[in-house]
Design a protein around this motif. Structure first.
Motif, mmCIF file in Angstrom:
data_model
loop_
_atom_site.group_PDB
_atom_site.id
_atom_site.type_symbol
_atom_site.label_atom_id
_atom_site.label_comp_id
_atom_site.label_asym_id
_atom_site.label_seq_id
_atom_site.Cartn_x
_atom_site.Cartn_y
_atom_site.Cartn_z
ATOM 1 N N SER A 38 0.828 -1.209 0.000
ATOM 2 C CA SER A 38 0.000 0.000 0.000
ATOM 3 C C SER A 38 0.860 1.256 0.000
ATOM 4 C CB SER A 38 -0.932 0.000 1.211
ATOM 5 O OG SER A 38 -0.194 -0.143 2.412
ATOM 6 N N LEU A 55 -4.689 6.830 2.352
ATOM 7 C CA LEU A 55 -4.376 5.619 1.594
ATOM 8 C C LEU A 55 -4.681 5.903 0.128
ATOM 9 C CD1 LEU A 55 -3.677 2.586 1.407
ATOM 10 C CD2 LEU A 55 -6.080 2.105 1.900
ATOM 11 N N LEU A 58 -3.393 0.443 -3.521
ATOM 12 C CA LEU A 58 -3.289 -0.910 -2.963
ATOM 13 C C LEU A 58 -2.817 -1.871 -4.045
ATOM 14 C CD1 LEU A 58 -6.674 -1.015 -1.051
ATOM 15 C CD2 LEU A 58 -4.417 -1.168 0.010
ATOM 16 N N ALA A 62 -3.710 -6.970 -2.003
ATOM 17 C CA ALA A 62 -4.109 -6.288 -0.760
ATOM 18 C C ALA A 62 -5.490 -5.643 -0.897
ATOM 19 C CB ALA A 62 -3.078 -5.228 -0.397
ATOM 20 N N GLN A 63 -6.149 -5.853 -2.032
ATOM 21 C CA GLN A 63 -7.444 -5.229 -2.272
ATOM 22 C C GLN A 63 -8.584 -6.044 -1.669
ATOM 23 O OE1 GLN A 63 -7.779 -4.244 -6.444
ATOM 24 N NE2 GLN A 63 -5.968 -2.957 -6.388
ATOM 25 N N GLU A 66 -12.159 -4.725 3.201
ATOM 26 C CA GLU A 66 -11.821 -3.798 4.293
ATOM 27 C C GLU A 66 -10.850 -2.719 3.822
ATOM 28 O OE1 GLU A 66 -13.045 -7.698 5.778
ATOM 29 O OE2 GLU A 66 -11.307 -7.163 4.587
ATOM 30 N N ASN A 67 -9.828 -3.125 3.060
ATOM 31 C CA ASN A 67 -8.844 -2.170 2.566
ATOM 32 C C ASN A 67 -9.428 -1.256 1.490
ATOM 33 O OD1 ASN A 67 -6.863 -3.112 4.275
ATOM 34 N ND2 ASN A 67 -5.915 -4.420 2.738
ATOM 35 N N TYR A 93 -7.609 1.091 11.027
ATOM 36 C CA TYR A 93 -6.948 -0.143 10.612
ATOM 37 C C TYR A 93 -7.914 -1.298 10.765
ATOM 38 C CZ TYR A 93 -3.651 -3.990 10.373
ATOM 39 O OH TYR A 93 -3.008 -5.148 10.021
ATOM 40 N N GLU A 94 -8.119 -2.061 9.681
ATOM 41 C CA GLU A 94 -8.979 -3.244 9.675
ATOM 42 C C GLU A 94 -10.330 -2.977 10.332
ATOM 43 O OE1 GLU A 94 -6.702 -6.500 11.286
ATOM 44 O OE2 GLU A 94 -5.551 -6.692 9.438
#
Length: 128
Positions: A38, A55, A58, A62-63, A66-67, A93-94
């Motif tokens: 990221s 952010l 990604l 990592a997609q 949540e992200n 985060y998460e």
């Protein structure tokens, strides 16, 4: 070369190099996790002294849902300076918002740490 000329040359060299030393390291810029998953745009926000990070990218693997929900969102907001090269604020985060800290380790190295209850996590970044 005489001693006086040597000293004069050394003083001139130091004066010419002074601007390079005068710049304080700054967290402002584009950063990537050391794992490469990221990227973030770090800027000053609020009254210009707080730190924020958005952010911006990604990697495909990592997609996660949540992200992706955090993509183009501020994941660090209103972090205030607590020491030289260190800021504290909220971190997303998460799916959770936790208290965290951002530390500028070097000109091109930064770390982010955050804890929720007893679970803590640290993420390292490099400037790109």
């Amino acid at each position: 070369m005489t001693v006086a000329k040597t000293i004069a040359a050394a003083v001139l060299a130091l004066c010419a190099a002074a601007p390079a030393f005068a710049q304080d390291p700054t967290p402002v810029g584009t950063w990537q996790t050391t794992t490469g998953e990221s990227r973030y745009a770090v800027s000053y926000c609020g009254d210009g002294t707080a730190l924020c990070a958005k952010l911006t990218w990604l990697r495909k693997d990592a997609q996660t849902p949540e992200n992706l929900a955090l993509l183009n969102e501020y994941v660090v907001q209103g972090a205030r300076a607590t020491a030289e090269n260190k800021w504290r604020g909220t971190v997303k985060y998460e799916g959770h918002t936790v208290s965290g800290s951002v530390t500028l380790v070097g000109t091109d190295q930064m770390s982010l740490s955050g804890c929720q209850l007893i679970a803590c996590r640290k993420v390292d970044f490099v400037r790109i």
